[in-house]
Design a protein around this motif. Structure first.
Motif, PDB file in Angstrom:
ATOM      1  N   MET A   1      50.942   4.995  65.840  1.00 39.13           N
ATOM      2  CA  MET A   1      52.051   4.630  64.601  1.00 39.13           C
ATOM      3  C   MET A   1      52.673   3.687  66.093  1.00 39.13           C
ATOM      4  N   ASN A   2      53.776   3.024  65.912  1.00 36.96           N
ATOM      5  CA  ASN A   2      54.687   2.706  66.353  1.00 36.96           C
ATOM      6  C   ASN A   2      55.985   2.745  65.839  1.00 36.96           C
ATOM      7  N   ALA A   3      56.308   4.169  65.823  1.00 40.91           N
ATOM      8  CA  ALA A   3      58.012   4.102  65.226  1.00 40.91           C
ATOM      9  C   ALA A   3      58.807   3.730  66.106  1.00 40.91           C
ATOM     10  N   THR A   4      60.195   3.652  65.174  1.00 34.92           N
ATOM     11  CA  THR A   4      61.760   3.720  66.086  1.00 34.92           C
ATOM     12  C   THR A   4      62.234   5.186  66.270  1.00 34.92           C
ATOM     13  N   VAL A   5      62.943   5.205  66.997  1.00 33.99           N
ATOM     14  CA  VAL A   5      63.271   7.041  67.287  1.00 33.99           C
ATOM     15  C   VAL A   5      64.911   6.249  67.630  1.00 33.99           C
ATOM     16  N   LEU A   6      65.575   6.687  66.670  1.00 30.64           N
ATOM     17  CA  LEU A   6      66.887   6.765  67.346  1.00 30.64           C
ATOM     18  C   LEU A   6      67.536   7.640  68.011  1.00 30.64           C
ATOM     19  N   VAL A   7      68.621   7.516  69.179  1.00 33.84           N
ATOM     20  CA  VAL A   7      68.247   8.924  70.316  1.00 33.84           C
ATOM     21  C   VAL A   7      69.723   9.101  69.965  1.00 33.84           C
ATOM     22  N   VAL A   8      70.747  10.167  69.473  1.00 33.76           N
ATOM     23  CA  VAL A   8      72.223   9.964  69.771  1.00 33.76           C
ATOM     24  C   VAL A   8      72.533  11.343  70.082  1.00 33.76           C
ATOM     25  N   HIS A   9      73.685  11.138  70.696  1.00 27.35           N
ATOM     26  CA  HIS A   9      74.216  12.051  71.676  1.00 27.35           C
ATOM     27  C   HIS A   9      76.136  11.951  71.526  1.00 27.35           C
ATOM     28  N   GLY A  10      76.665  13.748  71.524  1.00 27.85           N
ATOM     29  CA  GLY A  10      77.593  13.726  71.582  1.00 27.85           C
ATOM     30  C   GLY A  10      78.162  14.399  73.112  1.00 27.85           C
ATOM     31  N   SER A  28      59.396   5.564  74.883  1.00 31.24           N
ATOM     32  CA  SER A  28      59.556   4.423  74.877  1.00 31.24           C
ATOM     33  C   SER A  28      58.122   4.474  76.258  1.00 31.24           C
ATOM     34  N   LYS A  29      58.105   5.224  76.625  1.00 31.07           N
ATOM     35  CA  LYS A  29      57.029   5.002  77.995  1.00 31.07           C
ATOM     36  C   LYS A  29      56.025   5.508  77.205  1.00 31.07           C
ATOM     37  N   GLU A  30      55.340   6.858  76.238  1.00 33.51           N
ATOM     38  CA  GLU A  30      55.126   6.983  75.333  1.00 33.51           C
ATOM     39  C   GLU A  30      54.632   5.969  74.479  1.00 33.51           C
ATOM     40  N   GLY A  31      54.996   4.209  73.807  1.00 28.07           N
ATOM     41  CA  GLY A  31      55.202   3.648  73.732  1.00 28.07           C
ATOM     42  C   GLY A  31      55.666   3.401  72.327  1.00 28.07           C
ATOM     43  N   GLY A 142      80.669  25.077  88.393  1.00 31.50           N
ATOM     44  CA  GLY A 142      80.575  23.654  88.049  1.00 31.50           C
ATOM     45  C   GLY A 142      78.716  23.794  88.940  1.00 31.50           C
ATOM     46  N   GLY A 143      78.393  22.329  88.902  1.00 32.42           N
ATOM     47  CA  GLY A 143      77.650  21.935  89.146  1.00 32.42           C
ATOM     48  C   GLY A 143      76.554  21.281  87.902  1.00 32.42           C
ATOM     49  N   ASP A 144      75.061  20.973  88.800  1.00 31.57           N
ATOM     50  CA  ASP A 144      74.130  20.504  87.435  1.00 31.57           C
ATOM     51  C   ASP A 144      73.223  21.497  87.752  1.00 31.57           C
ATOM     52  N   PHE A 145      73.111  21.360  86.449  1.00 32.39           N
ATOM     53  CA  PHE A 145      72.044  22.762  86.058  1.00 32.39           C
ATOM     54  C   PHE A 145      70.520  21.933  84.620  1.00 32.39           C
ATOM     55  N   ARG A 146      70.848  20.472  85.116  1.00 31.15           N
ATOM     56  CA  ARG A 146      69.397  19.725  83.882  1.00 31.15           C
ATOM     57  C   ARG A 146      68.815  19.883  84.969  1.00 31.15           C
ATOM     58  N   ASP A 147      67.430  19.931  83.787  1.00 32.24           N
ATOM     59  CA  ASP A 147      65.827  19.952  84.851  1.00 32.24           C
ATOM     60  C   ASP A 147      65.403  19.037  83.994  1.00 32.24           C
ATOM     61  N   PHE A 148      65.326  17.841  84.905  1.00 32.27           N
ATOM     62  CA  PHE A 148      65.147  16.693  84.407  1.00 32.27           C
ATOM     63  C   PHE A 148      62.798  16.855  84.076  1.00 32.27           C
ATOM     64  N   ASP A 149      62.113  17.635  84.962  1.00 35.59           N
ATOM     65  CA  ASP A 149      60.357  17.500  84.294  1.00 35.59           C
ATOM     66  C   ASP A 149      60.421  18.838  82.655  1.00 35.59           C
ATOM     67  N   GLN A 150      62.295  19.471  82.493  1.00 38.38           N
ATOM     68  CA  GLN A 150      60.877  20.336  81.601  1.00 38.38           C
ATOM     69  C   GLN A 150      62.319  18.946  80.000  1.00 38.38           C
ATOM     70  N   ILE A 151      62.735  17.752  80.320  1.00 33.14           N
ATOM     71  CA  ILE A 151      63.725  17.377  79.286  1.00 33.14           C
ATOM     72  C   ILE A 151      62.494  16.876  79.738  1.00 33.14           C
ATOM     73  N   GLU A 152      61.317  15.876  80.096  1.00 30.48           N
ATOM     74  CA  GLU A 152      60.890  14.978  80.120  1.00 30.48           C
ATOM     75  C   GLU A 152      59.148  15.618  79.048  1.00 30.48           C
ATOM     76  N   ARG A 153      59.011  16.741  79.558  1.00 34.71           N
ATOM     77  CA  ARG A 153      58.003  17.402  78.999  1.00 34.71           C
ATOM     78  C   ARG A 153      58.440  17.340  77.308  1.00 34.71           C
ATOM     79  N   TRP A 154      59.578  18.221  76.727  1.00 34.21           N
ATOM     80  CA  TRP A 154      60.372  18.433  75.795  1.00 34.21           C
ATOM     81  C   TRP A 154      59.670  16.805  75.484  1.00 34.21           C
ATOM     82  N   ALA A 155      60.239  15.951  75.260  1.00 39.05           N
ATOM     83  CA  ALA A 155      60.779  14.444  75.034  1.00 39.05           C
ATOM     84  C   ALA A 155      59.015  13.615  75.043  1.00 39.05           C
ATOM     85  N   GLY A 160      53.992  12.949  71.600  1.00 40.43           N
ATOM     86  CA  GLY A 160      52.755  12.899  70.873  1.00 40.43           C
ATOM     87  C   GLY A 160      53.171  13.428  69.204  1.00 40.43           C
ATOM     88  N   GLU A 161      54.244  14.325  68.600  1.00 38.36           N
ATOM     89  CA  GLU A 161      54.586  14.745  67.154  1.00 38.36           C
ATOM     90  C   GLU A 161      54.524  13.291  66.470  1.00 38.36           C
TER      91      GLU A 161
END
Length: 169
Positions: A1-10, A28-31, A142-155, A160-161
């Motif tokens: 399935m080549n779905a079109t996904v909207l990713v919105v953010h606040g 996008s990398k996953e097709g 302050g600081g940057d506490f984002r974990d981009f490996d975690q974000i990418e695994r979730w995405a 996959g779903e």
């Protein structure tokens, strides 16, 4: 399935927008076809097969643009798969354990029958807008506490779903 996904953010200071961009890049990398947009700019979701909504957390509330987007498009969102993410903890807790959605996000999940919610760490750095942000920075929070490996695994799991391809990990 080549779905079109909207990713919105606040996003007030850009951190959540960067997470949304990272999610869209993995999709996008996953097709899949993925568009990233600020939640306040979207007028119609009918051309999308699925939606990811991200919102920054401020004092236990989801960013107003994410809340308004979910409310404005509630009927259309209920007809397609939707995933939610929050960004906000200014400590490593989001990478160490599952943080449940704040009450307002939980209500959004129920209203649109969202498939999943995840909380990612946030980022707050010099130059951030808002009185509360400046006070937090002044107090050393302050600081940057984002974990981009975690974000990418979730995405990748979201992709996959949508594609039916099981993701490892």
């Amino acid at each position: 399935m080549n779905a079109t996904v909207l990713v919105v953010h606040g996003s007030a200071n850009g951190s959540t927008a960067q997470i949304a961009d990272a999610v869209a890049a993995v999709l996008s990398k996953e097709g899949l076809t993925a568009d990233t947009r600020p939640a306040g700019t979207v007028r119609d979701v009918s051309s999308y097969d699925a939606v990811v909504i991200g919102g920054a957390l401020y004092a236990g509330r989801w960013h107003k643009d994410a809340r308004r987007f979910a409310r404005r498009h509630r009927r259309a969102l209920a007809e397609r798969p939707v995933w939610l993410f929050s960004s906000g903890p200014l400590d490593p807790s989001a990478g160490e354990r599952d943080i449940p959605p704040v009450p307002g996000v939980r209500r959004v999940m129920e209203r649109i029958d969202a498939r999943e919610h995840i909380t990612f760490g946030g980022r707050l750095e010099e130059g951030a807008r808002g009185w509360v942000a400046r006070m937090l920075l002044k107090n050393g929070k302050g600081g940057d506490f984002r974990d981009f490996d975690q974000i990418e695994r979730w995405a990748a799991r979201v992709a996959g779903e949508l594609t039916g391809v099981r993701q490892e990990g």
